[in-house]
Design an enzyme around this catalytic site. Structure first.
Site, PDB file in Angstrom:
ATOM      1  N   ASP A 420     -19.931   1.154  23.625  1.00 40.24           N
ATOM      2  CA  ASP A 420     -20.741   1.835  24.640  1.00 40.24           C
ATOM      3  C   ASP A 420     -21.696   2.848  23.993  1.00 40.24           C
ATOM      4  OD1 ASP A 420     -21.650   2.930  26.965  1.00 40.24           O
ATOM      5  OD2 ASP A 420     -19.685   3.363  27.822  1.00 40.24           O
ATOM      6  N   GLY A 462     -28.499  -2.379  29.548  1.00 36.82           N
ATOM      7  CA  GLY A 462     -29.662  -3.268  29.653  1.00 36.82           C
ATOM      8  C   GLY A 462     -30.908  -2.770  28.944  1.00 36.82           C
ATOM      9  N   ASP A 483     -23.751   1.546  35.488  1.00 36.77           N
ATOM     10  CA  ASP A 483     -22.426   1.321  36.072  1.00 36.77           C
ATOM     11  C   ASP A 483     -22.544   0.827  37.515  1.00 36.77           C
ATOM     12  OD1 ASP A 483     -21.854   2.491  33.717  1.00 36.77           O
ATOM     13  OD2 ASP A 483     -20.415   3.919  34.508  1.00 36.77           O
TER      14      ASP A 483
HETATM   15  C1  GAL Z   1     -19.942   4.236  30.868  1.00 40.70           C
HETATM   16  C2  GAL Z   1     -19.741   2.749  30.962  1.00 40.70           C
HETATM   17  C3  GAL Z   1     -18.542   2.537  31.836  1.00 40.70           C
HETATM   18  C4  GAL Z   1     -17.345   3.185  31.224  1.00 40.70           C
HETATM   19  C5  GAL Z   1     -17.627   4.647  30.947  1.00 40.70           C
HETATM   20  C6  GAL Z   1     -16.520   5.297  30.145  1.00 40.70           C
HETATM   21  O1  GAL Z   1     -21.084   4.474  30.134  1.00 40.70           O
HETATM   22  O2  GAL Z   1     -20.887   2.151  31.493  1.00 40.70           O
HETATM   23  O3  GAL Z   1     -18.344   1.152  32.039  1.00 40.70           O
HETATM   24  O4  GAL Z   1     -17.002   2.492  30.055  1.00 40.70           O
HETATM   25  O5  GAL Z   1     -18.825   4.820  30.246  1.00 40.70           O
HETATM   26  O6  GAL Z   1     -16.759   6.631  29.905  1.00 40.70           O
END
Ligand code: GAL
Length: 698
Positions: A420, A462, A483
Site C-alpha cells: 500500500d 489507481g 477505498d
Molecule cells: C488504505 C487501503 C485500505 C487499507 C488501509 C489500511 O490505504 O486502501 O484498503 O489497507 O489503507 O490502513
C-alpha cells in the site's frame, strides 16, 4: 476504531467569536436532489458517517482533496437537504477553508425555516472548531447556510462542514433511499444441492519448483468423495505432488514447466461430477482473480491473531471454502506503530528486531504458527505492507528493507502481499509513471527471488494508470480506486471508474476495484453493511463481471443467511473465475442504466443489466446491436434458472440499484456480427462516441 491516517486536507480550526450577524438574503441555495444525496451514506444508530456529503462536495468543491470527508461550499451559500422528518441529529466540525483566506463567516443550521444552530463568527486560523450538534427530529427540510460576517467574505473563501454526519433512527431512510423507492431482492441463490458439484477455477498457475497448495472446492451431500485424477499418469514429473482425499488438499511441487492436465471428480450416492483442472507450471501465477477474506473491512485497526484464525476456521466451517474462497489476508495493523503514537498500547513496540526483521505487534505472538494454521486447512495466507516508511495506519512499512521484508514474509509462509503506497509519498522520487512504478518494481523483484510464490497486490488507488503497467512490475493485481465503503455512492463510483480498464485484465493481471463490503463490516460498527440488498447484488455481480479479486470484508463468524447466499453462488463465482480472464466492459447505456458484458471461455457471454436509478425499470438488452446474431439461451445466474431462448433483444425488469446477471449461451447459430470480434467491441465504441462528442463540444 483506528483509521487510515493518510493525509487529509486541513481540518478547519476556528474559534467562536461573539455576535452572530444576521443571515444574508443574497446567498445562493442548492437543494440536494433526492438522487444526489446518497442516503446509504447516512448512518443509522451510532457509528460515523465519514462521507455523508461527498456527492455534494463533488458538485461544489474545487479544492477538496481526496481524503477530505465532508463538504465545502462557497460563501454565501446554502445547502438544502430534504430529510423528511426521519433524521435524528446533525453533527459537523465547521470552519473556514483555504489557508490564508481573509475574511470571516457565520455558519448556521436551519430546520424548516427555524434557526437551530449558529457557529458565531469564524475565521481561518481559529484554534477551536465550531462543533455543530443539532437535534433535527421532526425536521422536514434541513438547511446548512454559510454567510460572510460583516462586509463580505474574502476571495476564494469557503465554508467547510467537516465530517458532516446525519444520524437516522434504525430502519428509517431518506425519501430517496432505494429501500423506500423500490422492492428489494431477497435470497436468490438456490439452496445448496445435494448432488455433487466440483467448484473453483479450472486452472492453477505456479512457478517451477514452488509449493502448490490447493484445497479442492466441491459441494454435495455427505459422504462426498473428492478425487484428483491423473496424478499418477505423468510421473515422475508429478511425483512430488500429492493429494489427501481426507482434507481435500493438493500439495507438493512440480519442477518442470508445462501444462499438467488433471481432472477433479466429486461423487456421492446421488451421482458424479467431473471437470478438468490444469496446473500450468510457468512464470504466470494467479491465473484467475484471488478469492478470499481480508481483515480490513471486517476489523480495520483491531485485527489480531485470534480474529484471523477465526476467519480461517469460519471459511471452512461456513462451507465458503467449498465454493473456492481460499485466501486469508491480514491487512494493516499487524505491525507496531512508532513513537508511542498507537491508540492501542498493544501496538507500542519495536518496529524491527535486532536483525532488522519487521516485528509483529503483541496481537500476533507467532506469525509462523498462524500461517501454519491457515495452511493446514489448505487455505492461503496474505499480509500487508507499504513501500513507504509507514503504512496508512502509520505502522512500520518496508521502505529500504524490501529484500529483507520479502524474505521475512516468505519465511513465515505468506502467499500474498498487499503493498500500500501510503507514506511512500513522502520519500518518492523520479517523475511521471516511473515514480509510481519504482517502489513496486523493487518489491516485485524481491518477492520473485523467494522460494515460494507470493502474489503481489498493488494498492495505490489507481494512480498513474496503474492498470497499464502493473503487470510489468511483477504484480498480479492492482487497486483501481480509492477505498470502497458500504455506501451506494462509493460502490457506484468504483464501478464507473472501471469503464476504460477492461482491456488490461487477463490471466495473472487483474484490476482490483477494492474489497467487498457485504455482511457485517466495521464501517457500520460491526453491523450489517449499509448497502441495501439490491445494491449488494450489484456489488457482487459487477465484481464478478469485472474479473475482480474477490476479498470478503466482513466478520465471517457473523455471516447472515443473506450474505452467505451472496458469497456461495457457484454460477456467479464461475463468471469471476473464468479462465479466459476477459473483464467486462460497459457495452450499452442509457440515462440511468448500463449493460456490462464479457465473453467466457466456453463461448457464452456474461452480462449484467445494471439499474443505476433508485426505481425499478425495464432494461432492454439489444442483442442485435451488441453483435449477437441468431438465438441465445438466457440464464438468470443468481437464480440459476434458464429464462428462455431470445433473438434480437432481451429485456428484464430490474429493481432500483440492482443488477440482473445473465449468461447467454449460443443456441441455434449464436454467431457474432461480422464487425464484432469480441462482445466488448461495443464498449470501446461507446467510449469513443463519447470522447468524440466531448471533443466536438470543445
Ligand atoms: C488504505 C487501503 C485500505 C487499507 C488501509 C489500511 O490505504 O486502501 O484498503 O489497507 O489503507 O490502513
Amino acid at each position: 476504531m483506528q483509521r487510515s491516517t493518510k493525509k487529509k486536507a486541513g481540518a478547519p480550526a476556528c474559534r467562536k467569536k461573539t455576535a452572530a450577524p444576521a443571515a444574508k438574503e443574497s446567498r445562493a441555495v442548492y437543494t440536494v436532489p433526492a438522487e444526489m444525496f446518497d442516503v446509504s451514506k447516512v448512518v443509522r444508530g451510532e457509528g460515523t458517517c465519514e462521507v455523508a456529503c461527498a456527492a455534494i462536495e463533488k458538485r461544489f468543491s474545487t479544492s477538496a482533496k481526496k481524503h477530505f470527508f465532508g463538504m465545502r461550499t462557497p460563501v454565501p451559500f446554502a445547502v438544502e437537504i430534504p430529510v423528511d422528518g426521519d433524521a435524528v441529529e446533525f453533527t459537523a466540525s465547521c470552519g473556514v477553508d483555504v489557508a490564508g483566506a481573509k475574511g470571516a463567516i457565520v455558519m448556521k443550521v436551519f430546520g424548516d425555516g427555524r434557526e437551530l444552530w449558529s457557529s458565531g463568527v469564524t475565521a481561518w486560523g481559529d484554534k477551536e472548531e465550531a462543533k455543530a450538534k443539532v437535534d433535527v427530529r421532526g425536521v422536514k427540510t434541513l438547511v446548512l447556510a454559510a454567510d460572510p460576517a460583516d462586509g463580505g467574505a474574502g476571495e476564494g473563501i469557503g465554508a467547510v462542514w467537516g465530517e458532516a454526519k446525519l444520524s437516522y433512527a434504525e430502519g428509517r431512510f431518506l425519501p430517496s433511499d432505494v429501500r423506500r423507492t423500490s422492492r428489494q431482492l431477497g435470497i436468490l441463490t438456490p439452496p445448496e444441492r445435494p448432488e455433487p458439484r466440483v467448484n473453483g477455477p479450472r486452472v492453477y498457475g505456479v512457478r517451477p519448483g514452488r509449493p502448490i497448495l490447493y484445497r479442492v472446492p466441491a459441494t454435495g451431500a455427505a459422504p462426498l468423495r473428492v478425487e484428483v485424477l491423473g496424478l499418477g499418469l505423468d510421473s515422475p514429473k508429478l511425483s512430488k505432488l500429492s493429494y489427501d482425499p481426507g482434507t481435500r488438499i493438493l500439495s507438493g511441487r512440480i519442477d518442470e514447466p508445462g501444462d499438467y492436465a488433471l481432472s477433479i471428480r466429486a461423487s456421492n450416492a446421488l451421482g458424479m461430477d467431473e471437470r478438468p483442472f490444469t496446473i500450468k507450471v510457468g512464470e504466470t501465477i494467479s491465473l484467475t482473480p484471488a478469492m478470499g477474506w481480508s481483515s480490513w473491512n471486517a476489523f480495520g485497526g483491531s485485527v489480531s491473531d485470534e480474529k484471523v484464525r477465526a476467519a480461517a476456521d469460519a471459511l471452512v466451517a461456513t462451507g465458503l471454502a467449498d465454493h473456492g474462497w481460499a485466501y486469508v489476508n491480514i491487512d494493516d495493523f499487524w505491525q507496531n506503530i512508532p513513537e508511542r503514537k498507537a491508540e492501542d498500547p498493544a501496538l507500542d513496540g519495536p518496529l524491527r528486531d535486532a536483525d532488522g526483521r519487521l516485528a509483529p505487534n503483541s496481537r500476533f505472538p507467532d506469525m509462523k504458527a498462524l500461517v501454519d494454521h491457515i495452511h493446514a486447512k489448505g487455505l492461503k495466507a496474505g499480509i500487508y505492507s507499504s513501500p513507504g516508511p509507514f503504512t496508512c495506519g502509520r505502522a512500520a512499512g518496508s521502505w529500504r528493507h524490501e529484500e529483507l521484508d520479502a524474505k521475512t514474509f516468505a519465511d513465515w509462509g505468506f502467499d500474498y502481499l498487499k503493498h500500500d503506497w501510503c507514506f511512500y509519498d513522502d520519500v518518492a522520487f523520479g517523475t511521471d509513471v516511473l515514480r509510481a512504478m519504482y517502489p513496486y518494481l523493487v518489491m516485485g523483484a524481491a518477492l520473485r527471488h523467494q522460494k515460494r510464490d507470493v502474489v503481489l497486490s498493488l494498492c495505490q488507488y489507481g494512480m498513474a494508470n496503474v492498470s497499464a503497467w502493473g503487470r510489468c512490475v511483477g504484480a498480479q493485481s492492482w487497486r483501481t480506486t480509492g477505498d470502497v465503503f458500504d455506501t451506494w455512492s462509493s460502490v457506484s463510483a468504483a464501478i464507473e471508474k472501471q469503464k476504460r480498464l477492461y482491456l488490461y485484465a487477463g490471466p495473472g493481471a487483474w484490476n482490483d476495484p477494492d474489497m467487498l463490503c457485504v455482511g457485517a463490516v466495521c464501517w457500520n460498527g460491526g453491523k450489517e453493511s449499509r448497502l441495501a440488498p439490491n445494491e449488494q447484488y450489484t456489488h457482487v455481480s459487477l465484481w464478478a463481471l469485472l474479473a475482480a479479486p474477490l476479498m470478503i470484508g466482513c466478520d465471517l463468524t457473523k455471516l447472515s443467511p443473506f450474505t452467505r447466499s451472496l458469497l456461495s453462488n457457484d454460477e456467479v463465482i464461475e463468471i469471476d473465475q473464468d479462465e479466459l480472464g476477459k473483464a467486462a466492459g460497459c457495452i450499452a447505456e442509457g440515462d440511468d442504466w448500463e449493460i456490462w458484458a464479457r465473453p467466457l471461455a466456453d463461448g457464452s457471454i456474461a452480462a449484467g443489466l445494471y439499474n443505476k436509478s433508485n426505481r425499478e425499470q425495464t432494461i432492454a438488452f439489444d442483442l442485435q446491436k451488441a453483435g449477437l446474431l441468431c438465438k441465445w439461451l438466457v440464464r438468470d445466474v443468481w437464480r440459476q434458472e434458464d429464462v428462455g431462448v431470445f433473438a434480437g433483444s432481451y429485456e428484464a425488469s430490474v429493481p432500483g440499484h440492482a443488477t440482473h446477471l445473465v449468461r447467454l449461451r449460443p443456441c441455434r447459430c449464436g454467431k457474432l456480427r461480422d464487425d464484432v470480434v469480441d462482445i466488448r467491441d461495443a464498449a470501446w465504441r461507446l467510449l469513443r462516441e463519447k470522447d468524440l462528442a466531448r471533443k466536438d463540444a470543445v
